[in-house]
Design a protein around this motif. Structure first.
Motif, PDB file in Angstrom:
ATOM      1  N   TYR B  25       0.829  -1.188   0.000  1.00  0.00           N
ATOM      2  CA  TYR B  25       0.000   0.000   0.000  1.00  0.00           C
ATOM      3  C   TYR B  25       0.871   1.249   0.000  1.00  0.00           C
ATOM      4  O   TYR B  25       2.037   1.211   0.370  1.00  0.00           O
ATOM      5  N   GLU B  26       0.264   2.348  -0.423  1.00  0.00           N
ATOM      6  CA  GLU B  26       1.033   3.580  -0.575  1.00  0.00           C
ATOM      7  C   GLU B  26       0.696   4.591   0.515  1.00  0.00           C
ATOM      8  O   GLU B  26       1.554   5.318   0.989  1.00  0.00           O
ATOM      9  N   ASN B  27      -0.571   4.621   0.894  1.00  0.00           N
ATOM     10  CA  ASN B  27      -1.035   5.607   1.856  1.00  0.00           C
ATOM     11  C   ASN B  27      -0.819   5.070   3.264  1.00  0.00           C
ATOM     12  O   ASN B  27      -1.175   3.938   3.562  1.00  0.00           O
ATOM     13  N   THR B  28      -0.237   5.833   4.143  1.00  0.00           N
ATOM     14  CA  THR B  28       0.003   5.344   5.498  1.00  0.00           C
ATOM     15  C   THR B  28      -1.215   5.480   6.403  1.00  0.00           C
ATOM     16  O   THR B  28      -1.222   4.974   7.513  1.00  0.00           O
ATOM     17  N   ASP B  31      -5.821   1.710   8.815  1.00  0.00           N
ATOM     18  CA  ASP B  31      -5.754   1.133  10.153  1.00  0.00           C
ATOM     19  C   ASP B  31      -6.275  -0.283  10.250  1.00  0.00           C
ATOM     20  O   ASP B  31      -6.361  -0.838  11.355  1.00  0.00           O
ATOM     21  N   PRO B  52      -2.421  -2.771  12.176  1.00  0.00           N
ATOM     22  CA  PRO B  52      -1.008  -2.482  11.918  1.00  0.00           C
ATOM     23  C   PRO B  52      -0.112  -2.545  13.149  1.00  0.00           C
ATOM     24  O   PRO B  52       1.115  -2.407  13.018  1.00  0.00           O
ATOM     25  N   LYS B  68       5.052  -3.115   8.529  1.00  0.00           N
ATOM     26  CA  LYS B  68       4.607  -1.721   8.524  1.00  0.00           C
ATOM     27  C   LYS B  68       5.624  -0.806   7.851  1.00  0.00           C
ATOM     28  O   LYS B  68       5.246   0.091   7.092  1.00  0.00           O
ATOM     29  N   SER B  69       6.910  -1.014   8.107  1.00  0.00           N
ATOM     30  CA  SER B  69       7.929  -0.124   7.546  1.00  0.00           C
ATOM     31  C   SER B  69       7.984  -0.235   6.023  1.00  0.00           C
ATOM     32  O   SER B  69       8.223   0.753   5.322  1.00  0.00           O
ATOM     33  N   LYS B  71       5.408  -1.192   4.236  1.00  0.00           N
ATOM     34  CA  LYS B  71       4.033  -1.004   3.754  1.00  0.00           C
ATOM     35  C   LYS B  71       3.615  -2.176   2.882  1.00  0.00           C
ATOM     36  O   LYS B  71       3.103  -1.995   1.755  1.00  0.00           O
TER      37      LYS B  71
END
Lengths: 111, 112
Positions: B25-28, B31, B52, B68-69, B71
């Protein structure tokens, strides 16, 4: 309890006609979503409703598409002046928090 | 604007093997990361999901690994069975909202 229901299950219409698709969400679910799934493709977000908030219409592909929801109940997706590229399965889902529960979809064929 | 990229498009696995599907994914501002399973003619159904704040979640033969880091997150199906043959979608839900973005899907076929 009953799941998400959609009607009709199949709809064949002529190009240029208007169609109305119906979704009955799970009772108590505040969020309701519409997606489009073309043959062999992924889910394309169209619109979602959350309680009494203004709906997020950012996924509607053109002004021929519109949707309404009555309170936290039934929703209708209307496609005006249908085109052949509108042929797809239209999926509805409802949610009370995280998990979305999908209906079986309406297969729309525009001839 | 595709915010969730899924691969491979299709996957063939022998019965008993491990099926692995990847998503990025690109957008952080997401949730919740669910995986859905869809059989022909049916709507998608939730299979397993992860938040996450954890790196792995296992339910039976299904495991989500979450990085998470990077993505990225992936679905592993252990001891794959012919009945697992279906289309699998990863998804990501926006933080604080209900909008969910789906990947393009992976068609899995498990050979008997």
């Amino acid at each position: 309890g009953a799941g998400v229901s959609q009607s009709p299950s199949n709809k064949v219409t002529e190009k240029g006609k208007d169609v109305e698709l119906r979704c009955d969400p799970i009772s108590g679910h505040t969020a309701l979503y519409w997606y489009r799934q073309r043959l062999g493709q992924g889910l394309e977000f169209l619109i979602y409703f959350q309680g009494n908030s203004a709906p997020d219409k950012s996924g509607l592909p053109s002004d021929r598409f519109s949707a309404e929801r009555t309170g936290e109940s039934v929703s209708t997706l209307t496609i005006q002046r249908t085109q052949q590229e509108d042929s797809a399965v239209y999926l509805c889902a409802s949610s009370s928090f995280y998990e979305q529960y999908f209906g079986p979809g309406t297969r729309l064929t525009v001839t | 604007q595709q915010q969730v990229k899924q691969s491979p498009q299709s996957l063939i696995v022998q019965k008993g093997g491990i099926s692995i599907i990847n998503c990025a994914y690109e957008n952080t501002a997401f949730d919740y990361f669910p995986w859905y399973q869809q059989f022909p003619g049916k709507g998608p159904a939730l299979l397993i999901a992860i938040r996450p704040d954890v790196s792995e979640k296992k339910e039976g033969r299904f495991t989500i690994s979450f990085n998470k880091s990077a993505k990225q997150f992936s679905l592993h199906i252990m001891d794959s069975q012919p009945g697992d043959s279906a289309t699998y979608f990863c998804a990501a839900r926006s933080t604080g909202g209900f909008k969910t973005i789906f990947g393009a899907g992976t068609r899995l076929f498990v050979k008997a």
